[in-house]
Design a protein around this motif. Structure first.
Motif, PDB file in Angstrom:
ATOM      1  N   ASN A  17      76.737  48.283  19.811  1.00  0.00           N
ATOM      2  CA  ASN A  17      76.587  48.272  18.360  1.00  0.00           C
ATOM      3  C   ASN A  17      77.697  47.403  17.790  1.00  0.00           C
ATOM      4  N   SER A  18      77.301  46.277  17.213  1.00  0.00           N
ATOM      5  CA  SER A  18      78.293  45.342  16.694  1.00  0.00           C
ATOM      6  C   SER A  18      79.112  45.943  15.553  1.00  0.00           C
ATOM      7  N   LYS A  19      78.592  46.981  14.903  1.00  0.00           N
ATOM      8  CA  LYS A  19      79.288  47.600  13.783  1.00  0.00           C
ATOM      9  C   LYS A  19      80.025  48.880  14.191  1.00  0.00           C
ATOM     10  N   ASP A  35      79.520  51.677  23.632  1.00  0.00           N
ATOM     11  CA  ASP A  35      79.452  50.700  24.710  1.00  0.00           C
ATOM     12  C   ASP A  35      78.993  51.366  25.994  1.00  0.00           C
ATOM     13  N   GLN A  66      69.972  40.965  20.396  1.00  0.00           N
ATOM     14  CA  GLN A  66      71.254  40.305  20.143  1.00  0.00           C
ATOM     15  C   GLN A  66      71.803  39.760  21.451  1.00  0.00           C
ATOM     16  N   LEU A  82      74.897  38.937  23.908  1.00  0.00           N
ATOM     17  CA  LEU A  82      76.162  39.625  24.161  1.00  0.00           C
ATOM     18  C   LEU A  82      77.178  38.744  24.880  1.00  0.00           C
TER      19      LEU A  82
END
Length: 812
Positions: free
Chosen positions: A122-124, A128, A553, A555
Motif C-alpha cells: 500500500n503506497s499510502k 508489506d 501498480q 513496484l
C-alpha cells in the motif's frame, strides 16, 4: 545454452534450476472486519513450473503474521517465470478474500545468492510482504526447447491409460473411473466401467505433460469411500516410475474383491511440432505469390499499355480490403469486384481480405476455383436471388430441427458448440441453396495456378469474461493454408482449426468444419459485451473501465519506471482486486453470453523470457495484459473468437504484416456513416503500434462531401502502403449511370440510393432486400470503382516507378 536457428523457429538447450521461495512474514495488515484482525495465508502460483497452487498455513487473528515456510519449484530459465504471491484473508463463511497479489519475475533472482524482497502493499500505508528467493543449479539433463523467441515449446511426455472392457470386475459395472494428472494438458478424464463393445474391447485415455514437471497419475473409482492409508478406491502412480516405451500393468482395488487392471504406457512426444512457429508467411503462400505475379504482370501490361513485360521485382503487390456490414457488405462487395473485373484490374490483385458480412461473398465466390476468370453475372444473380428471397423458411420447425441435429453431430465430433455455430447455420440457410459442404482448405484449389487473389478473413480473439475488447484483443487471420494469431507468430493448417493441441503437438484431430461455421464466427456481432457496447456507443469507457478494473501498480521504483517506455517488462507488480462489488459489476458488464469458444491451438505453450523485445510481438501488442504473460492466450483453455468489425470495422491487419510487403491497398468501406472511420481508426491503431500506415489527412470538404475515391500516401516511404479509400457514397452516380454516361430523366430515380435515414433498406439488421434495393447498391458500388479508373491507374504507374527506383537504388 546452445541454439540452432532455422526459418522462424530454433532450438535452445537449457538446464533446469531449482527455485526456493521462503514466505517470511507480512506486516500491518488491516482488520478484516470490525471484530478481529485478518486470518492471513499466502498462495503461491508459478504456472511455468506447475499447474498446482501452493499455500502457507493460516495465521489467525494477526496483523503481523509470520509463516517462515519454504516452497520449491523446478524452473526453466528461458521462459518468462512470473510468480503470483497472493495474500488472502481466510473466511469460513464467505469466499476467502484476496487482499493483494504481487507479480514477481523470478528470472531476476541471481544464481547461488539469496534475494530478500519486501513488497510494499500500500503506497499510502505500511503494509508489506517479506519473501526470500534463492536460485540454484541442479544436476540434470538439459531440456530441448523449440521457440520463435515469443512462444516456447518444451519437451512433452504422453501417458496412455487403457482398460480392457471385457475384464472389468462385475462389482464395478456402472461406476465411473476418474483419471487425473494435474500437471497435464488434459488434467482429468472419466471412463464409465461398463462392459460395452468398443474396438478391440480396449478403451483408452491420453495425458500430455511437460516432462520436467514430474507429473503423477491419480486414479479413483467414484462412490468408493477412501480411507487414509487404505489401498482401496484410489491409486497414485508417478510417471517417472514408468519405463518409457514399455506397457506396464497396475491394479486398482475398490474392495478386497477382484481389482481393476489398468495398462499404462509412457512415451516421449516427438520434438517436431504440428504448429508453425515464425512470423514469416508460409511456403505455400510464397509459392502462390510467385505464380500470381505472372498473372499480374500480364494484366498490368494490358491495362497500362506497357511496351514490355514487367520483371517480378517491378510488380507492385496490390490488395483489396473490405469492411463488415451484413447483407450490405456482401452485396457491395459483389459490385466492387464486378467494377474491377470490367476495368481488367481484378487480375492485378494478390490479396482480398474480409471481415464480418463481406466474408459471406468471399466464401461463396471461392466455391468456384476459377471465379475471377469468369463473368461475375452468374454469382451475382445467385446472390440477388438469395438476398431477395423470403428468409422465414430459415426459422421453420424443420430447419430448427435440422440445426439441432447438426449441432449435436458437431458436439459428438468434439467441438465446443455455441450460438456462433447456430448463427453460421442460419447464414447458410438464408444465403445458400442447401447444405454447403465446402471447407476453408478447399479454397486452395482456387490458388493452385495463381488464378485468383488469395482470400484472408479476419477475427478477433478476446477474453470470455472480465476483460473488455479495449483491455484485450488479438488479431486472428484465416487463409486457405493457415489459421494464425499474428501477435505470437503461431500458425496451424487450416484443416486443423478446431482440433486439440498441447505444446504445439496435435493431440486430437477433429473433422474440418464446414465453411458456414466459420462464417458464423467471422460475423458474430452478437458476442459483444455490455462494456464493449458502451465503448462503441460513446467511444469512451473511462468511467466503467476505471470502476471495475483491478488496480495495478509497478513496484520496481522510479529508476525502473523511467525505463518503462523502452522496456515495459518490469520486475514486479502489485494487483489490488477490484473488490466484491467491482468484480460483480465487471462480470456483468464484460460477460459475452453469446460467444464462440474453440479449442486453443496455443494451449500449453510458455512465453519466452525475451518476448517483449521481439519485433513481431511488439507490433501487435496493445493492451495491459501483454505485460502479464500468465494471462496471455497460451495459458487459456479456449480461444474466444468474435467478429472484429465492432472494434475496428475493417480488415487491414493481415495486409499490414511487414512480411507481406503490400504496396497498394484498395480499401472499400461499406459503412453507412463515418465514411472514413475505418481508415482513421486503423491509422490511430497503427500509430500507437508503430505499424506502417499512411497519414489520413482530410479537408473539411472531404468530410462534408466524400468522393468515390481518396488517396492516402506517405511520399518517399516505400515501406508504407498507398491507400485508395472508397467510401460508400452516392455522389456522381446520381447523374451518371456509367462513367461519362448521363442518366435520362426516366433513369434519375435509379440514381437515388437511400444510404441514410431511418428507413434505409441497408441497415445492419435487414437481411432481405427487394430487387430494386439490391440492384441499386450493387450498381453504385460497381460505378464508384469504374469512375475512379484514372486515379487507380495513376497509382499503379507510380507504384511501378517506385519499385523500379528502389530496385535501382538497391543494385547500385
Amino acid at each position: 545454452m546452445a541454439g540452432v536457428r532455422s526459418a522462424g523457429s530454433y532450438q535452445e538447450e537449457v538446464a533446469p534450476n531449482l527455485l526456493s521461495v521462503r514466505v517470511i512474514r507480512a506486516r500491518n495488515i488491516p482488520w478484516a472486519d470490525w471484530t478481529s484482525n485478518a486470518d492471513c495465508y499466502v498462495c503461491l502460483w508459478l504456472p511455468t513450473a506447475t499447474n498446482e497452487h501452493s499455500r502457507t498455513k493460516t495465521i489467525a487473528n494477526s496483523s503481523n503474521p509470520v509463516w517462515e515456510e519454504t516452497f520449491q519449484f523446478k524452473i526453466c530459465g528461458n521462459v518468462k517465470n512470473v510468480m503470483h504471491l497472493t495474500l488472502h484473508d481466510e473466511d469460513t463463511i464467505s469466499q476467502n478474500d484476496a487482499l493483494y497479489t504481487v507479480l514477481f519475475d523470478v528470472g531476476n533472482v541471481p544464481i547461488g545468492k539469496a534475494l530478500r524482497k519486501t513488497f510494499l502493499l500500500n503506497s499510502k500505508g505500511k503494509e508489506d510482504l517479506e519473501v526470500e528467493f534463492k536460485m540454484q543449479t541442479i544436476p540434470s539433463r538439459p531440456e530441448k526447447l523449440l521457440t520463435n523467441s515469443v512462444l516456447v515449446s518444451r519437451e512433452v511426455s504422453c501417458l496412455e491409460v487403457c482398460i480392457d472392457k471385457q475384464k472389468i470386475p462385475e462389482h464395478l459395472h456402472g461406476k465411473g473411473l476418474v483419471l487425473t494428472v494435474k500437471n497435464s494438458g488434459q488434467k482429468t478424464h472419466k471412463m464409465m466401467l461398463n462392459p460395452v463393445d468398443v474396438p478391440n474391447h480396449i478403451e483408452s485415455r491420453c495425458f500430455h505433460c511437460i516432462k520436467k514437471w514430474e507429473p503423477e497419475l491419480i486414479a479413483n473409482i467414484e462412490d468408493v469411500i477412501t480411507i487414509k492409508d487404505s489401498p482401496y478406491g484410489t491409486l497414485t502412480v508417478p510417471l517417472q516410475s514408468l519405463s518409457v516405451g514399455k506397457e506396464e500393468k497396475v491394479e486398482l482395488y475398490a474392495s478386497p474383491a477382484k481389482p481393476l487392471e489398468l495398462k499404462l504406457s509412457a512415451k516421449d512426444c516427438t520434438q517436431k511440432l504440428d504448429i508453425r512457429l515464425g512470423f514469416d508467411i508460409c511456403s505455400e503462400e510464397k509459392n502462390f505469390l510467385h505464380k500470381r505475379s505472372k498473372v499480374i504482370a500480364a494484366a498490368l501490361k494490358k491495362v497500362l499499355k506497357l511496351d514490355r513485360d514487367l520483371k517480378e521485382h517491378e510488380i507492385p503487390l496490390i490488395a483489396i480490403t473490405t469492411t463488415g456490414g451484413g447483407t450490405r457488405a456482401m452485396t457491395s462487395l459483389y459490385g466492387t469486384l464486378s467494377g474491377l473485373k470490367k476495368l481488367n484490374l481484378l487480375d492485378c490483385v494478390s490479396y482480398i481480405t474480409g471481415a464480418s458480412g463481406s466474408t459471406w461473398a468471399i466464401t461463396k465466390l471461392y466455391e468456384d476455383a476459377e471465379w475471377s476468370q469468369k463473368d461475375l453475372a452468374v454469382p451475382i444473380e445467385d446472390a440477388r436471388r438469395n438476398v431477395t428471397k423470403n428468409k422465414s423458411s430459415a426459422f421453420s420447425l424443420d430447419r430448427l430441427s435440422f440445426y439441432r441435429d447438426e449441432l449435436n453431430k458437431r458436439a459428438e465430433q468434439g467441438y465446443k458448440t455455441s450460438f456462433t455455430d447456430f448463427w453460421g447455420l442460419l447464414i447458410e440457410s438464408m444465403f445458400h441453396d442447401g447444405v454447403n459442404e465446402t471447407k476453408l482448405s478447399d479454397q486452395q484449389k482456387a490458388l493452385v495456378r495463381g488464378q485468383n487473389p488469395l482470400p484472408l478473413c479476419l477475427a478477433m480473439n478476446v477474453k470470455h469474461i472480465e476483460n473488455t475488447t479495449v483491455d484485450f484483443k488479438e488479431w486472428c487471420e484465416f487463409s486457405p493454408y493457415e489459421v494464425g494469431l499474428l501477435k505470437y507468430g503461431a500458425f496451424i493448417r487450416s484443416e486443423q482449426f478446431g482440433s486439440e493441441f498441447f505444446m504445439g503437438r496435435l493431440t486430437k484431430r477433429l473433422p474440418e468444419s464446414r465453411i458456414c461455421y466459420l462464417q458464423g464466427l467471422w460475423s458474430n456481432i452478437f458476442s459483444i459485451s455490455l462494456m464493449d457496447a458502451w465503448y462503441a456507443a460513446v467511444s469512451s469507457d473511462n468511467f466503467w473501465h476505471r470502476f471495475t478494473r483491478d488496480n495495478i501498480q509497478d513496484l520496481d521504483g522510479e529508476e525502473a519506471l523511467r525505463k518503462k517506455r523502452t522496456s515495459p517488462n518490469l520486475t514486479s507488480r502489485l494487483v489490488k482486486p477490484a473488490g466484491l462489488f467491482g468484480n460483480t459489476v465487471r462480470e456483468m458488464l464484460t460477460n459475452r453470453p453469446i460467444d464462440g469458444e474453440h479449442h486453443n491451438f496455443l494451449k500449453g505453450f510458455q512465453i519466452h523470457k525475451d518476448y517483449c523485445q521481439h519485433k513481431g510481438f511488439v507490433a501487435w501488442e496493445d493492451t495491459q495484459l501483454d505485460n502479464c504473460p500468465n494471462q496471455l492466450t497460451p495459458s487459456t483453455e479456449e480461444l474466444c473468437l468474435v467478429d472484429s468489425a465492432y472494434y475496428i470495422n475493417a480488415s487491414f491487419p493481415p495486409l499490414l504484416r511487414k512480411e507481406r510487403k503490400v504496396d497498394i491497398i484498395l480499401s472499400f468501406d461499406y459503412g453507412l456513416t463515418g465514411q472514413f472511420q475505418s481508415v482513421e481508426q486503423t491509422h490511430s491503431y497503427c500509430t500507437q503500434q508503430d505499424i506502417s500506415f499512411p497519414k489520413i489527412e482530410l479537408s473539411k470538404k472531404d468530410l462534408e462531401n466524400p468522393k468515390e475515391c481518396h488517396v492516402f500516401t506517405n511520399s518517399g516511404k516505400p515501406d508504407v502502403p498507398v491507400i485508395l479509400h472508397f467510401p460508400l457514397v452516392n455522389d456522381t452516380f446520381r447523374e451518371f449511370k456509367a462513367p461519362g454516361v448521363k442518366r435520362s430523366p426516366e433513369e434519375m430515380e435509379d440514381g437515388v440510393v437511400p444510404l441514410s435515414g431511418m428507413f434505409t433498406p441497408y441497415n445492419l439488421l435487414n437481411l432481405t432486400y427487394n430487387e430494386q434495393s439490391f440492384n441499386q447498391l450493387l450498381n453504385l458500388a460497381e460505378y464508384n470503382v469504374q469512375n475512379s479508373e484514372e486515379l487507380i491507374l495513376q497509382t499503379l504507374r507510380d507504384a511501378i516507378a517506385q519499385k523500379q527506383k528502389s530496385w535501382t537504388g538497391t543494385t547500385d
